[in-house]
Design a protein around this motif. Structure first.
Motif, short mmCIF file in Angstrom:
data_model
loop_
_atom_site.label_atom_id
_atom_site.label_comp_id
_atom_site.label_asym_id
_atom_site.label_seq_id
_atom_site.Cartn_x
_atom_site.Cartn_y
_atom_site.Cartn_z
N THR A 127 0.83 -1.21 0.00
CA THR A 127 0.00 0.00 0.00
C THR A 127 0.86 1.25 0.00
N MET A 128 1.89 1.27 0.85
CA MET A 128 2.78 2.42 0.90
C MET A 128 3.56 2.56 -0.41
N ALA A 129 3.97 1.44 -0.99
CA ALA A 129 4.72 1.48 -2.25
C ALA A 129 3.86 2.03 -3.38
N SER A 189 -9.07 -9.44 8.24
CA SER A 189 -9.22 -9.15 6.82
C SER A 189 -10.47 -8.32 6.55
N TRP A 190 -11.54 -8.64 7.26
CA TRP A 190 -12.78 -7.90 7.08
C TRP A 190 -12.60 -6.44 7.50
N ILE A 191 -12.00 -6.22 8.67
CA ILE A 191 -11.80 -4.85 9.16
C ILE A 191 -10.92 -4.06 8.20
N VAL A 192 -9.81 -4.67 7.77
CA VAL A 192 -8.88 -3.98 6.88
C VAL A 192 -9.57 -3.60 5.57
N SER A 193 -10.32 -4.53 4.98
CA SER A 193 -10.97 -4.26 3.70
C SER A 193 -12.02 -3.16 3.85
N ARG A 194 -12.78 -3.17 4.94
CA ARG A 194 -13.82 -2.16 5.12
C ARG A 194 -13.22 -0.78 5.37
N VAL A 195 -12.10 -0.73 6.12
CA VAL A 195 -11.43 0.55 6.35
C VAL A 195 -10.84 1.08 5.05
N LEU A 196 -10.22 0.18 4.27
CA LEU A 196 -9.63 0.57 2.99
C LEU A 196 -10.68 1.17 2.06
N GLU A 197 -11.86 0.59 2.05
CA GLU A 197 -12.91 1.06 1.17
C GLU A 197 -13.65 2.26 1.73
N GLY A 198 -13.32 2.65 2.97
CA GLY A 198 -14.00 3.76 3.60
C GLY A 198 -15.38 3.41 4.11
N ARG A 199 -15.69 2.12 4.18
CA ARG A 199 -17.02 1.70 4.62
C ARG A 199 -17.12 1.65 6.14
N ARG A 220 -8.03 7.31 -7.04
CA ARG A 220 -8.99 7.12 -5.95
C ARG A 220 -8.23 7.22 -4.64
N ARG A 221 -8.60 8.19 -3.84
CA ARG A 221 -7.93 8.42 -2.56
C ARG A 221 -8.77 7.81 -1.44
N TYR A 222 -8.14 6.86 -0.74
CA TYR A 222 -8.77 6.22 0.40
C TYR A 222 -8.13 6.75 1.68
N PRO A 223 -8.67 6.39 2.85
CA PRO A 223 -8.09 6.90 4.09
C PRO A 223 -6.60 6.63 4.24
N PHE A 224 -6.12 5.46 3.82
CA PHE A 224 -4.72 5.10 4.04
C PHE A 224 -4.01 4.66 2.76
N SER A 225 -4.63 4.83 1.63
CA SER A 225 -4.01 4.37 0.40
C SER A 225 -4.59 5.13 -0.79
N ARG A 226 -4.01 4.86 -1.96
CA ARG A 226 -4.49 5.43 -3.20
C ARG A 226 -4.39 4.38 -4.29
N SER A 227 -5.20 4.52 -5.31
CA SER A 227 -5.09 3.67 -6.48
C SER A 227 -5.13 4.56 -7.71
N PHE A 228 -4.41 4.14 -8.75
CA PHE A 228 -4.27 4.95 -9.95
C PHE A 228 -4.63 4.11 -11.17
N VAL A 229 -5.47 4.66 -12.03
CA VAL A 229 -5.85 4.00 -13.28
C VAL A 229 -5.54 4.97 -14.42
N PRO A 230 -4.50 4.70 -15.22
CA PRO A 230 -4.21 5.58 -16.36
C PRO A 230 -5.28 5.45 -17.43
N TRP A 231 -5.42 6.50 -18.21
CA TRP A 231 -6.47 6.51 -19.22
C TRP A 231 -6.30 5.38 -20.24
N ASP A 232 -5.06 5.01 -20.55
CA ASP A 232 -4.87 3.99 -21.59
C ASP A 232 -5.25 2.59 -21.12
N GLU A 233 -5.55 2.43 -19.83
CA GLU A 233 -6.03 1.13 -19.34
C GLU A 233 -7.55 1.04 -19.36
N ILE A 234 -8.21 2.12 -19.71
CA ILE A 234 -9.67 2.15 -19.71
C ILE A 234 -10.17 1.99 -21.14
#
Length: 284
Positions: A127-129, A189-199, A220-234
């Motif tokens: 996640t940090m990487a 795992s449940w707690i981590v996934s729900r926190v990651l999703e902001g749920r 997409r900016r989450y509480p403790f992480s981010r995800s990136f989707v470049p336009w050429d992957e869409i």
């Protein structure tokens, strides 16, 4: 470059410590699990695991110090992030092997608990990487930023956590530490996934759930992480009955109705920035 607040560790220092702890926990888990599988007394195996933890942590810190941009190299692709979990898979393999072989019973519990620890440490590192890689790729202000409001089901979450906690307690009370470890892993795992999703809403971090539109792609900016989707992957973007769907090669990115504050402005920004036509559909 973003400046770190005074009195706080730099992002690279935090990653260096996390990588060291991950490598230490992975080495300790392998040593501890392998030792118990070889019939070594648990107390002796535990001592060996503690030594491995220290050696692995120091080695991990040293490796990160010597390799420049290790975090961005790991976070660049999904396959590299998955490779971090190789020790996770190696330790987890002891669980089914111990169940169908003559390995000591304690090996199953040790492997399961070690897998849980290595898995959490590996998730933190990847996640940090990924976040550091995104910070390196995205150095401009977003063209548009909207709040993400994920659906929350607090009563369901509480009921599920109460169930896993109860099953963990029952198995631990009966001395069945393998099953206790299974339910502990499910609960964590449940707690981590729900926190990651902001749920699961945490005070002070709710505003960090945003969808940012950049010239390079979506973040997409989450509480403790981010995800990136470049336009050429869409491949395609669909706006269907209030639902926004980004069709990708294998995994779609979608937002349910009312999950985005202003979906129409998002659609307009995508068409302007990415130069793609959003397919508007209605099933009324």
């Amino acid at each position: 470059m973003r400046r770190e607040r005074r009195g706080r560790l730099s992002s690279r220092t935090r990653f260096r410590l996390a990588f060291g702890i991950f490598l230490g926990s992975a080495l300790a888990g392998l040593v501890l699990t392998g030792a118990t599988a070889a019939g070594v007394a648990f107390e002796s195996a535990l001592g060996g695991g503690a030594v491995a933890l220290v050696i692995g942590t120091v080695a991990g810190i040293a490796i990160e110090s010597r390799i420049d941009r290790l975090a961005t190299a790991i976070g660049r692709t999904r396959s590299r992030r998955a490779a971090v979990f190789a020790p996770f898979g190696a330790i987890l393999a002891f669980v089914p092997i111990s169940l169908v072989s003559t390995l000591p019973v304690v090996t199953t519990s040790v492997a399961l608990w070690s897998t849980l620890g290595v898995g959490v440490a590996g998730w933190i590192v990847t996640t940090m990487a990924q976040t550091r890689h995104i910070d390196r790729v995205i150095d401009d202000e977003p063209v548009r930023s909207v709040r993400i409001r994920p659906r929350r089901r607090p009563y369901f979450d509480l009921a599920f956590l109460a169930l896993t906690l109860g099953l963990f307690g029952m198995n631990a009370y009966d001395g069945r530490w393998t099953m206790a470890g299974v339910w502990a892993a499910v609960g964590v795992s449940w707690i981590v996934s729900r926190v990651l999703e902001g749920r699961i809403e945490l005070e002070g971090v709710g505003d960090q759930l945003t969808l940012d539109i950049h010239d390079a792609g979506l973040v997409r900016r989450y509480p403790f992480s981010r995800s990136f989707v470049p336009w050429d992957e869409i491949n395609h973007v669909r706006h269907q009955d209030g639902e926004l769907v980004f069709d990708r090669h294998l995994v779609d990115t979608r937002f349910d109705r009312d999950e985005l504050d202003d979906v129409h402005s998002v659609v307009e920004s995508i068409e302007r920035v990415a130069g793609v036509s959003v397919l508007r559909q209605s099933h009324r």
